[in-house]
Design an enzyme around this catalytic site. Structure first.
Site, PDB file in Angstrom:
ATOM      1  N   LYS A  19     -12.587  12.725 -25.099  1.00 14.55           N
ATOM      2  CA  LYS A  19     -13.479  13.530 -24.268  1.00 14.55           C
ATOM      3  C   LYS A  19     -13.638  12.874 -22.897  1.00 14.55           C
ATOM      4  O   LYS A  19     -14.179  11.772 -22.794  1.00 14.55           O
ATOM      5  CB  LYS A  19     -14.836  13.688 -24.957  1.00 14.55           C
ATOM      6  N   THR A  62     -27.875  17.618 -20.872  1.00 17.03           N
ATOM      7  CA  THR A  62     -26.662  17.618 -21.693  1.00 17.03           C
ATOM      8  C   THR A  62     -26.833  16.841 -22.993  1.00 17.03           C
ATOM      9  O   THR A  62     -25.847  16.440 -23.620  1.00 17.03           O
ATOM     10  CB  THR A  62     -25.496  17.004 -20.900  1.00 17.03           C
ATOM     11  N   GLY A 101     -26.922  15.955 -26.661  1.00 19.15           N
ATOM     12  CA  GLY A 101     -26.327  16.567 -27.844  1.00 19.15           C
ATOM     13  C   GLY A 101     -24.923  17.096 -27.641  1.00 19.15           C
ATOM     14  O   GLY A 101     -24.356  17.689 -28.559  1.00 19.15           O
ATOM     15  N   THR A 102     -24.330  16.845 -26.484  1.00 16.96           N
ATOM     16  CA  THR A 102     -23.005  17.391 -26.187  1.00 16.96           C
ATOM     17  C   THR A 102     -21.964  16.956 -27.208  1.00 16.96           C
ATOM     18  O   THR A 102     -21.191  17.776 -27.720  1.00 16.96           O
ATOM     19  CB  THR A 102     -22.553  16.943 -24.780  1.00 16.96           C
ATOM     20  N   GLY A 103     -21.914  15.654 -27.505  1.00 11.77           N
ATOM     21  CA  GLY A 103     -20.895  15.154 -28.422  1.00 11.77           C
ATOM     22  C   GLY A 103     -21.072  15.673 -29.833  1.00 11.77           C
ATOM     23  O   GLY A 103     -20.092  16.067 -30.491  1.00 11.77           O
ATOM     24  N   CYS A 104     -22.302  15.686 -30.317  1.00 14.89           N
ATOM     25  CA  CYS A 104     -22.580  16.223 -31.654  1.00 14.89           C
ATOM     26  C   CYS A 104     -22.177  17.688 -31.736  1.00 14.89           C
ATOM     27  O   CYS A 104     -21.592  18.144 -32.727  1.00 14.89           O
ATOM     28  CB  CYS A 104     -24.070  16.103 -31.974  1.00 14.89           C
TER      29      CYS A 104
END
Length: 271
Positions: free
Chosen positions: A175, A212, A214-217
């Site tokens: 990412k 932003t 919580g983007t990765g989850c």
């Protein structure tokens, strides 16, 4: 009777509702799947940061997993916060016996910079957890933490992916959202999906929104949901990228710090 695809998240709780188990379940619902959970840790967390974290016993994690998998079954699994070596090893052992795609989000640091993975657990992530992954989804900080590879421009992402694949996942999704225009990220947020042979560059507009959390989850959960629905890995990654891009664009302010992405952005104003 329609039974939606079943997706299991193995992760920690975010009391503020923006990341962790809460983000995972919201994402799974938004994408038409039935979300289930194995809680690994409880955090005291809000828009300003993580004020405390408490691991659950490995026995409790194992019991939750067996309870869900042995009765209900799963079509995909997503892992998130596994802060200790014991938890990493326990979950890796459980996943090794599972016949379903696994998305490993090797969570190391929260959006606010709080450590969520003990240094002593890094070797277990590398040698036990990553080999179970259908797809591993590290961000650039997590790549550096796991492999020592520092991505400073888009061209470095190939080297990062190769280093992650060396630990055994079938695919790596690197990412690149942390890259700026000055780093070569341009005006888009770019991710690289590869299995070492195929390459898929996933680009989306970069939205000027600081909310932003919580983007990765959310991305990892969306990927797992799409795999549970029968998508190939490249199809699932593209759909997950589209979903999280919309969620980032609609992210909103909560409290005095960084607000969450909007998991219900596709529901419109009537929700």
């Amino acid at each position: 009777m329609h039974i939606p695809p079943r997706v299991l998240t193995v992760a920690g709780s975010d009391s503020g509702g923006g990341a962790g188990i809460q983000a995972d379940l919201k994402t799974m619902l938004a994408l038409g799947t039935h979300g289930m959970s194995v809680l690994t840790a409880v955090t005291a967390q809000n828009s300003l940061g993580v004020q405390g974290a408490w691991d659950l016993p490995a026995e409790a994690v194992r019991a939750q997993f067996r309870s869900v998998v042995d009765d209900i079954g799963v079509q995909a699994v997503k892992t998130g916060m596994l802060s200790s070596a014991e938890l990493v090893e326990t979950v890796a052992e459980l996943l090794a016996g599972l016949d379903a795609p696994v998305v490993v989000d090797p969570v190391g640091v929260s959006k606010h910079g709080d450590a969520l993975l003990a240094a002593s657990a890094l070797d277990a992530v590398r040698t036990k957890l990553l080999p179970t992954a259908t797809v591993a989804t590290p961000n650039l900080d997590e790549v550096a933490q796991l492999t020592g590879v520092h991505v400073r421009e888009e061209a470095d992402m190939r080297r990062a992916a190769a280093a992650v694949l060396d630990f055994g996942p079938r695919w790596a999704l690197i990412k690149g959202g942390h890259l700026t225009a000055a780093d070569g990220g341009g005006g888009s947020a770019v991710d690289l999906l590869t299995d070492g042979t195929e390459e898929h560059w996933l680009r989306a507009p970069r939205h000027d929104n600081r909310h932003t959390h919580g983007t990765g989850c959310t991305l990892a959960s969306a990927l797992a949901a799409q795999l549970a629905k029968g998508d190939s890995v490249p199809q699932a990654a593209a759909a997950a990228k589209d979903y999280v891009t919309g969620a980032i664009a609609a992210g909103f302010r909560l409290g005095g710090g960084i607000g969450p992405v909007d998991h219900g952005w596709r529901l419109g104003d009537g929700r």
